[in-house]
Design an enzyme around this catalytic site. Structure first.
Site, short mmCIF file in Angstrom:
data_model
loop_
_atom_site.label_atom_id
_atom_site.label_comp_id
_atom_site.label_asym_id
_atom_site.label_seq_id
_atom_site.Cartn_x
_atom_site.Cartn_y
_atom_site.Cartn_z
N VAL A 71 0.81 -1.22 0.00
CA VAL A 71 0.00 0.00 0.00
C VAL A 71 0.84 1.27 0.00
CG1 VAL A 71 -2.01 -1.07 1.10
CG2 VAL A 71 -0.29 0.06 2.53
N SER A 149 -7.66 4.05 14.78
CA SER A 149 -7.47 3.37 16.07
C SER A 149 -7.82 4.35 17.18
CB SER A 149 -6.01 2.94 16.21
OG SER A 149 -5.74 2.51 17.54
N TYR A 162 2.94 5.61 15.80
CA TYR A 162 1.71 4.88 15.45
C TYR A 162 0.48 5.74 15.77
CZ TYR A 162 -1.91 1.28 15.40
OH TYR A 162 -3.05 0.57 15.13
N ALA A 164 0.29 8.97 16.14
CA ALA A 164 0.23 10.14 15.25
C ALA A 164 -0.28 9.75 13.88
CB ALA A 164 1.62 10.77 15.15
N SER A 165 0.12 8.56 13.41
CA SER A 165 -0.34 8.12 12.07
C SER A 165 -1.85 7.89 12.09
CB SER A 165 0.40 6.85 11.63
OG SER A 165 -0.10 5.69 12.29
N LYS A 166 -2.38 7.37 13.18
CA LYS A 166 -3.82 7.10 13.25
C LYS A 166 -4.62 8.40 13.42
CE LYS A 166 -3.62 2.73 12.46
NZ LYS A 166 -4.16 2.20 11.18
#
Ligand SMILES: NC(=O)c1ccc[n+]([C@@H]2O[C@H](COP(=O)([O-])OP(=O)(O)OC[C@H]3O[C@@H](n4cnc5c(N)ncnc54)[C@H](O)[C@@H]3O)[C@@H](O)[C@H]2O)c1
Length: 262
Positions: A71, A149, A162, A164-166
């Site tokens: 992806v 999340s 993680y 911050a990405s969500k």
């Protein structure tokens, strides 16, 4: 008179793409969407597992195929989009479930981790939405679900990149939903925010934190309100959101965690 009730959710004739479909939440979503009648293309970077998952859905009498996709690779998405447009001329559903978790602290060592995590979780979601929209735009309708999340809602010691990405996935979802609505398109975009779920990623988090948190049971009682979620429980929400039953929902970020963050 024989009255046959129509199924509550019927996706017959629809075409769906599901990323991260070799395992966990993506796999369960692909199974649920196929069982509701759609034709599902399962996408994952794990070739053996994604074809096994697609074969199992086919063996149950539903329509599914598996395909390798990283992806984070925009060129692979472009090739997939061109193929879907040429072969089917339509796309109804995209579920962006592929994701990775990495463990890090806020220090100089964080740079490579956050780039890796953002490449998959954030850029992967952007590429997926852009590809789907190219194919959905002519028909002017479709449904996209991004798996974020509850980690995107609050601070995450040891998993800052993680979380911050969500948070970024939640924001991208809301912006896309408003932008498409303003453009007069009936393409709905929603985010699902699970709490802790049993999966490949769930196991990785248990391995990382159970020692420092006094064992697996204590860790799970801190991260869940009783028990972890099951992938199928998250898939049922995804199924609802991609169906016409959710026709008035777009731009929503739906928490599903059995009261853990309530
Ligand atoms: N398990 C949890 O507790 C939890 C909680 C909240 C959100 N999530 C999110 O749910 C989603 C699914 O995770 P899961 O829990 O089912 O984990 P999982 O590890 O079981 O499944 C993730 C899948 O994504 C695939 N993947 C990873 N990187 C990829 C890439 N670059 N290209 C294509 N495929 C790739 C993996 O091969 C794997 O099959 C993720 O976005 C994750 O962040 C998980």
């Amino acid at each position: 008179m024989n009255v046959v009730a129509a199924p509550w959710i019927d996706l017959t004739g629809r075409l769906a793409l599901v990323t991260g479909a070799a395992s966990g939440i993506g796999k369960a979503a692909a199974e649920a969407i196929a069982a509701a009648g759609a034709s599902v293309v399962l996408l994952d970077r794990d070739e053996a597992k994604v074809s096994a998952a697609a074969d199992a859905i086919g063996a149950d009498g539903h329509r599914a195929s598996g395909r390798v996709l990283d992806v984070a690779d925009a060129a692979q998405w472009r090739a997939l989009g061109a193929e879907v447009a040429a072969e089917h001329g339509r796309l109804d559903i995209l579920v962006n479930a592929a994701g990775i978790a990495r463990f890090d602290r806020i220090d100089a060592e964080m740079t490579p981790t956050y780039r890796e995590v953002f490449a998959v979780n954030v850029e992967g979601t952007i590429h997926g939405m852009a590809t789907a929209l190219d194919v959905m735009r002519p028909a002017g309708r479709g449904a996209i679900v991004n798996i974020a999340s509850t980690a995107g809602l609050k601070g995450n010691p040891g998993m800052a990149s993680y979380g911050a990405s969500k948070a970024a996935v939640i924001h991208l979802t809301r912006s896309a939903a408003r932008e498409l609505n303003l453009a007069g398109l009936d393409v709905r975009v929603n985010a699902v925010l699970p709490g802790f779920v049993e999966s490949g990623m769930g196991d990785q988090v248990i391995d990382r934190f159970s020692d420092t948190m006094g064992g697996r049971d204590r860790m799970l009682s801190a991260f869940t309100s009783g028990r972890p979620g099951r992938p199928r429980e998250i898939a049922d929400l995804i199924l609802f959101l991609v169906s016409d039953r959710a026709s008035f929902m777009s731009g929503s970020a739906v928490v599903i965690d059995r009261a853990q963050s309530a």
